[in-house]
Scaffold this active site. Structure first.
Site, PDB file in Angstrom:
ATOM      1  N   HIS A  70      23.186 -14.481  -5.939  1.00  0.00           N
ATOM      2  CA  HIS A  70      22.231 -14.461  -4.827  1.00  0.00           C
ATOM      3  C   HIS A  70      21.244 -13.305  -4.965  1.00  0.00           C
ATOM      4  CE1 HIS A  70      20.997 -15.097  -0.554  1.00  0.00           C
ATOM      5  NE2 HIS A  70      20.778 -13.795  -0.617  1.00  0.00           N
ATOM      6  N   HIS A 116      20.125 -21.764   1.967  1.00  0.00           N
ATOM      7  CA  HIS A 116      21.357 -21.309   2.621  1.00  0.00           C
ATOM      8  C   HIS A 116      22.392 -22.411   2.500  1.00  0.00           C
ATOM      9  CE1 HIS A 116      22.483 -17.972   5.606  1.00  0.00           C
ATOM     10  NE2 HIS A 116      21.928 -17.403   4.554  1.00  0.00           N
TER      11      HIS A 116
END
Length: 409
Positions: A70, A116
């Protein structure tokens, strides 16, 4: 198998990674939720062997955040650099938390887009809502007023039979409904409209829906803020929601493959959004910027304080000293590493000149937003996290020496 590697040292644990074998390194990564490969764990082991000391749990957690998929795109950075980063390079004013491009003679427009996916797959309402919250903060980081949202969404087929679902996978119709509700509720309550979107259904998304969130903002050219410090002596001001245990290991969880026990194991990695706090936080940050009081700004998103404190300092060629005991907490007895990596939502970190601290705190007080100084910029190239008894010192160059893995697909 690994319990003997941990030794209590004040508020932290020292971990004897130096004498750990390969199996123990793998178990360390798994049990601590680091999501690091054996190759990465051995690289960390070699580093601390050369330094002749044992890392703390806080240090290993910090490295894991910065080395997560991420935060540093380790498996895709090679391709991004080769095929994406040079596109329209002459038109891009800044590429930081969000991209900045000229709009007219007086303004830039600021754009951010991210996904997400993992959080939405196990808790679709909260995962989608905090996706909106995070993308708003990315635009706010640049000193821009967020004005609109866009949400391209991808799910499995809505007529999928329940008996065809893999174990641990929620039905696409349920995911679709709750994701849309999360996007709707957060956007409406913070006052930023969703003006465009896309919904696509295909069986390939059954096991892992894609929840993309985008935001566009506008900022006057002379008000553009960068995500970096300017000089030693400036103060770190924490503003917004309090820090809790929600969102811990959010970025490392997002680097792992989903499986049938992901919800049971990783539900606490999903952050808890609070749009009612976010709305005045946006106004207070923009007012500070409008008055020329902000030297740098970044949101506490993926990796929490660990990443934001380090990245701001690193990009400015400095170090930082952070006092964990001053961080506003929502829960008692939080361990230093939990405070350091928590991804509790609605938090911003502002870099402010020492002489402007009082005025900035007064602005946040008028907006009824909690704000407190938690650290300062230092000249030496270290990130120092102080927890009252122990100093966790590590060279910022090490924290940010993220491996770029070149793979063939």
């Amino acid at each position: 198998m690994i319990r003997q590697l941990f030794t209590k040292d004040g508020y932290v644990h020292r971990i004897d990674i130096l004498r750990a074998n390969d199996a123990q390194l793998v178990e360390l990564s798994k049990s601590m939720g680091l999501a690091l490969s054996l190759q990465e764990m051995k690289k960390i082991q070699d580093y601390f062997k050369k330094r002749g000391r044992l890392p703390s749990d806080l240090e290993l957690e910090a490295i894991a955040q910065s080395w997560s998929e991420h935060c540093c795109y380790k498996s895709s950075k090679y391709f991004l650099r080769q095929y994406v980063y040079n596109i329209a390079k002459d038109k891009i004013v800044a590429r930081e938390d969000a991209g900045v491009i000229e709009f007219d003679e007086k303004h830039y427009y600021v754009v951010a887009l991210e996904s997400h996916n993992h959080p939405s797959a196990i808790e679709p309402y909260g995962g989608a809502a905090t996706g909106i919250g995070g993308i708003l903060r990315d635009v706010l980081c640049m000193g821009a007023q967020p004005i609109a949202l866009v949400d391209p969404l991808f799910f499995g087929m809505p007529d999928t039979k329940y008996e065809e679902l893999p174990k641990g996978v929620k039905h696409p119709r349920y995911l679709f409904r709750r994701v849309v509700e999360g996007i709707r509720d957060y956007g409406n309550r913070v006052g930023i409209p969703t003006v465009a979107g896309q919904v696509y259904f295909h069986k390939s998304y059954t096991g892992n829906c894609l929840v993309n969130v985008g935001c566009i903002g506008i900022v006057e050219k002379n008000k553009l803020v960068h995500s970096k410090v300017k000089r030693p002596g400036d103060v770190y001001i924490y503003a917004g929601g309090r820090t809790g245990r929600d969102g811990i290991h959010g970025v490392t969880f997002a680097s792992e493959e989903l499986h049938e026990k992901s919800e049971e194991k990783s539900i606490t990695a999903v952050q808890l959004g609070d749009p009612i706090t976010k709305e005045p936080l946006i106004h207070a940050c923009l007012e500070c910027n409008e008055k020329g009081l902000v030297e740098g700004m970044k949101d506490m998103g993926g990796g929490g304080l660990s990443c934001v404190c380090s990245e701001l300092a690193y990009e400015g060629g400095c170090g930082a000293e952070v006092y964990l005991e001053k961080v506003p907490l929502r829960e008692e007895d939080m361990k230093p590493w939990e405070i350091w990596v928590s991804e509790s939502q609605e938090r911003m970190l502002l870099v402010v000149k020492e002489e402007n601290v009082k005025e900035v705190l007064n602005i946040f007080d008028r907006w009824d937003v909690e704000a407190v100084p938690i650290g300062k910029v230092i000249e030496e190239p270290f990130i120092i996290a102080e927890d009252g008894l122990n100093l966790q010192r590590e060279k910022k160059k090490w924290i940010f020496r993220c491996q770029m893995l070149r793979k063939c697909y």
